[in-house]
Design a protein around this motif. Structure first.
Motif, PDB file in Angstrom:
ATOM      1  N   GLY A   1    -154.864  24.907 -29.483  1.00  0.00           N
ATOM      2  CA  GLY A   1    -154.832  24.996 -28.029  1.00  0.00           C
ATOM      3  C   GLY A   1    -153.898  23.950 -27.470  1.00  0.00           C
ATOM      4  N   TYR A   2    -154.350  23.169 -26.490  1.00  0.00           N
ATOM      5  CA  TYR A   2    -153.517  22.137 -25.878  1.00  0.00           C
ATOM      6  C   TYR A   2    -153.497  20.908 -26.783  1.00  0.00           C
ATOM      7  N   ILE A   3    -152.351  20.647 -27.399  1.00  0.00           N
ATOM      8  CA  ILE A   3    -152.206  19.532 -28.329  1.00  0.00           C
ATOM      9  C   ILE A   3    -151.157  18.560 -27.791  1.00  0.00           C
ATOM     10  N   ASN A   4    -151.439  17.294 -27.882  1.00  0.00           N
ATOM     11  CA  ASN A   4    -150.552  16.249 -27.358  1.00  0.00           C
ATOM     12  C   ASN A   4    -149.408  15.990 -28.327  1.00  0.00           C
ATOM     13  N   THR A   5    -148.380  16.809 -28.261  1.00  0.00           N
ATOM     14  CA  THR A   5    -147.210  16.696 -29.127  1.00  0.00           C
ATOM     15  C   THR A   5    -145.997  16.316 -28.295  1.00  0.00           C
ATOM     16  N   PRO A   6    -144.881  15.919 -28.945  1.00  0.00           N
ATOM     17  CA  PRO A   6    -143.670  15.554 -28.190  1.00  0.00           C
ATOM     18  C   PRO A   6    -143.173  16.645 -27.249  1.00  0.00           C
ATOM     19  N   THR A   7    -143.433  17.911 -27.579  1.00  0.00           N
ATOM     20  CA  THR A   7    -142.973  18.986 -26.697  1.00  0.00           C
ATOM     21  C   THR A   7    -143.722  19.001 -25.378  1.00  0.00           C
ATOM     22  N   ASN A   8    -144.862  18.306 -25.326  1.00  0.00           N
ATOM     23  CA  ASN A   8    -145.617  18.196 -24.081  1.00  0.00           C
ATOM     24  C   ASN A   8    -145.334  16.893 -23.331  1.00  0.00           C
TER      25      ASN A   8
ATOM     26  N   PRO B   1    -152.294  15.621 -32.740  1.00  0.00           N
ATOM     27  CA  PRO B   1    -151.687  16.324 -33.876  1.00  0.00           C
ATOM     28  C   PRO B   1    -152.491  16.202 -35.167  1.00  0.00           C
ATOM     29  N   GLU B   2    -153.058  15.004 -35.417  1.00  0.00           N
ATOM     30  CA  GLU B   2    -153.804  14.827 -36.659  1.00  0.00           C
ATOM     31  C   GLU B   2    -155.067  15.680 -36.696  1.00  0.00           C
ATOM     32  N   GLU B   3    -155.552  16.096 -35.522  1.00  0.00           N
ATOM     33  CA  GLU B   3    -156.741  16.947 -35.497  1.00  0.00           C
ATOM     34  C   GLU B   3    -156.405  18.378 -35.907  1.00  0.00           C
ATOM     35  N   VAL B   4    -155.153  18.743 -35.781  1.00  0.00           N
ATOM     36  CA  VAL B   4    -154.682  20.005 -36.351  1.00  0.00           C
ATOM     37  C   VAL B   4    -154.375  19.819 -37.832  1.00  0.00           C
ATOM     38  N   ALA B   5    -153.712  18.709 -38.150  1.00  0.00           N
ATOM     39  CA  ALA B   5    -153.317  18.443 -39.538  1.00  0.00           C
ATOM     40  C   ALA B   5    -154.518  18.408 -40.473  1.00  0.00           C
ATOM     41  N   ASP B   6    -155.633  17.846 -40.007  1.00  0.00           N
ATOM     42  CA  ASP B   6    -156.829  17.782 -40.847  1.00  0.00           C
ATOM     43  C   ASP B   6    -157.344  19.175 -41.204  1.00  0.00           C
ATOM     44  N   VAL B   7    -157.243  20.098 -40.261  1.00  0.00           N
ATOM     45  CA  VAL B   7    -157.687  21.474 -40.527  1.00  0.00           C
ATOM     46  C   VAL B   7    -156.740  22.152 -41.511  1.00  0.00           C
TER      47      VAL B   7
ATOM     48  N   TYR C   1    -162.614  30.197 -50.447  1.00  0.00           N
ATOM     49  CA  TYR C   1    -162.951  31.602 -50.185  1.00  0.00           C
ATOM     50  C   TYR C   1    -162.500  32.024 -48.791  1.00  0.00           C
ATOM     51  N   MET C   2    -161.669  31.228 -48.150  1.00  0.00           N
ATOM     52  CA  MET C   2    -161.094  31.601 -46.863  1.00  0.00           C
ATOM     53  C   MET C   2    -159.723  32.219 -47.096  1.00  0.00           C
ATOM     54  N   ASN C   3    -159.557  33.438 -46.631  1.00  0.00           N
ATOM     55  CA  ASN C   3    -158.297  34.160 -46.806  1.00  0.00           C
ATOM     56  C   ASN C   3    -158.152  35.135 -45.648  1.00  0.00           C
ATOM     57  N   GLY C   4    -157.053  35.021 -44.913  1.00  0.00           N
ATOM     58  CA  GLY C   4    -156.855  35.862 -43.738  1.00  0.00           C
ATOM     59  C   GLY C   4    -157.600  35.351 -42.519  1.00  0.00           C
ATOM     60  N   SER C   5    -158.049  34.105 -42.563  1.00  0.00           N
ATOM     61  CA  SER C   5    -158.788  33.535 -41.433  1.00  0.00           C
ATOM     62  C   SER C   5    -157.847  32.942 -40.394  1.00  0.00           C
ATOM     63  N   ILE C   6    -158.255  33.017 -39.130  1.00  0.00           N
ATOM     64  CA  ILE C   6    -157.521  32.405 -38.021  1.00  0.00           C
ATOM     65  C   ILE C   6    -158.443  31.350 -37.422  1.00  0.00           C
ATOM     66  N   VAL C   7    -158.114  30.089 -37.589  1.00  0.00           N
ATOM     67  CA  VAL C   7    -158.982  28.996 -37.190  1.00  0.00           C
ATOM     68  C   VAL C   7    -158.499  28.434 -35.852  1.00  0.00           C
ATOM     69  N   GLU C   8    -159.340  28.590 -34.816  1.00  0.00           N
ATOM     70  CA  GLU C   8    -159.004  28.065 -33.499  1.00  0.00           C
ATOM     71  C   GLU C   8    -159.296  26.569 -33.438  1.00  0.00           C
ATOM     72  N   ILE C   9    -158.331  25.797 -32.926  1.00  0.00           N
ATOM     73  CA  ILE C   9    -158.482  24.341 -32.795  1.00  0.00           C
ATOM     74  C   ILE C   9    -158.186  24.015 -31.333  1.00  0.00           C
ATOM     75  N   THR C  10    -159.212  24.117 -30.500  1.00  0.00           N
ATOM     76  CA  THR C  10    -158.983  24.087 -29.038  1.00  0.00           C
ATOM     77  C   THR C  10    -159.852  23.085 -28.294  1.00  0.00           C
ATOM     78  N   GLY C  11    -160.805  22.457 -28.943  1.00  0.00           N
ATOM     79  CA  GLY C  11    -161.727  21.595 -28.225  1.00  0.00           C
ATOM     80  C   GLY C  11    -162.685  22.345 -27.308  1.00  0.00           C
ATOM     81  N   GLY C  12    -162.720  23.661 -27.473  1.00  0.00           N
ATOM     82  CA  GLY C  12    -163.549  24.500 -26.600  1.00  0.00           C
ATOM     83  C   GLY C  12    -162.793  24.848 -25.332  1.00  0.00           C
ATOM     84  N   ARG C  13    -161.761  25.668 -25.475  1.00  0.00           N
ATOM     85  CA  ARG C  13    -160.922  26.023 -24.330  1.00  0.00           C
ATOM     86  C   ARG C  13    -161.608  27.083 -23.493  1.00  0.00           C
ATOM     87  N   VAL C  14    -161.679  26.830 -22.192  1.00  0.00           N
ATOM     88  CA  VAL C  14    -162.335  27.764 -21.279  1.00  0.00           C
ATOM     89  C   VAL C  14    -161.399  28.924 -20.980  1.00  0.00           C
TER      90      VAL C  14
END
Length: 218
Positions: free
Chosen positions: A158-165, A188-194, A205-218
């Motif tokens: 979701g909203y990640i504090n990267t240089p592009t922001n 960024p490291e909170e994405v990197a850890d995932v 056993y995860m294959n084809g999964s889409i993992v949302e990393i959003t902090g609970g985006r409304v």
């Protein structure tokens, strides 16, 4: 990944960004090459160079991307459309296709989609299209590569504090943070850890999964 002991092969179109990244990656002698992922030849050359220099290829992280600008569709140019599609989608395709012949059982691929790859937003039609395509590509390739015991998953940040922001004005940052249940942008490291988890045997056993990393985006 470097901190966990990986030897990295890094490519980017931006040599300054590459150097800044490798300077942060202490330890092994990492391979660094300038490459444009929209070019199939450049991707093939980079993957071949990786295998030639490092001896093998175990993990692939497709993270090259172009952040979007809000445009009504009628204001979007062909140049803008091609830039997003060539990097966000074709780049993922090019690197994955080039890497597959070198991957063995136990290898893992992680792609970067986006929260806009699982939910839509007005004025971001092309960006949404590329990131939804990454989701479809990931799930389809999971069916192909799973038979070879090669896993492929994706993260949807979701909203990640990267240089592009970095150029976003404070008011817009606050508006974004108010849309997150945890009340802040991700780091960024909170994405990197995932990503590291998806590369590891702990996600075997995860294959084809889409993992949302959003902090609970409304």
């Amino acid at each position: 990944m470097a901190s966990l002991g990986a030897t990295l092969a890094l490519c980017d179109i931006n040599i300054d960004g590459l150097q800044a990244t490798v300077d942060l990656c202490k330890g092994e002698d990492h391979l660094v090459e300038v490459a444009d992922v929209s070019s199939s030849d450049a991707c093939s050359n980079f993957v071949n160079s990786t295998v030639s220099s490092l001896g093998r290829l175990d993990l692939v992280f497709n993270c090259a991307g172009v952040n979007p600008t809000a445009y009504p569709l009628e204001d979007m140019t062909d140049v803008y459309f091609n830039k997003l599609v060539d990097t966000n989608l074709k780049g993922t395709f090019n690197i994955t296709r080039a890497a597959i012949p070198h991957l063995k059982a136990g290898a893992s691929i992680v792609n970067v989609s986006s929260i806009m790859g699982v939910s839509a937003a007005k004025h971001y039609a092309v960006y949404c299209a590329t990131k939804w395509a990454v989701v479809g590509f990931t799930k389809a390739m999971a069916l192909e590569l799973g038979q070879k015991q090669i896993r492929i998953n994706a993260v949807a940040p979701g909203y990640i504090n990267t240089p592009t922001n970095a150029g976003v004005v404070a008011g817009e940052v606050k508006a974004q943070e108010e849309k997150v249940a945890m009340g802040r942008m991700g780091q960024p490291e909170e994405v990197a850890d995932v990503v590291a988890f998806l590369f590891s045997d702990e996600s075997r056993y995860m294959n084809g999964s889409i993992v949302e990393i959003t902090g609970g985006r409304v």
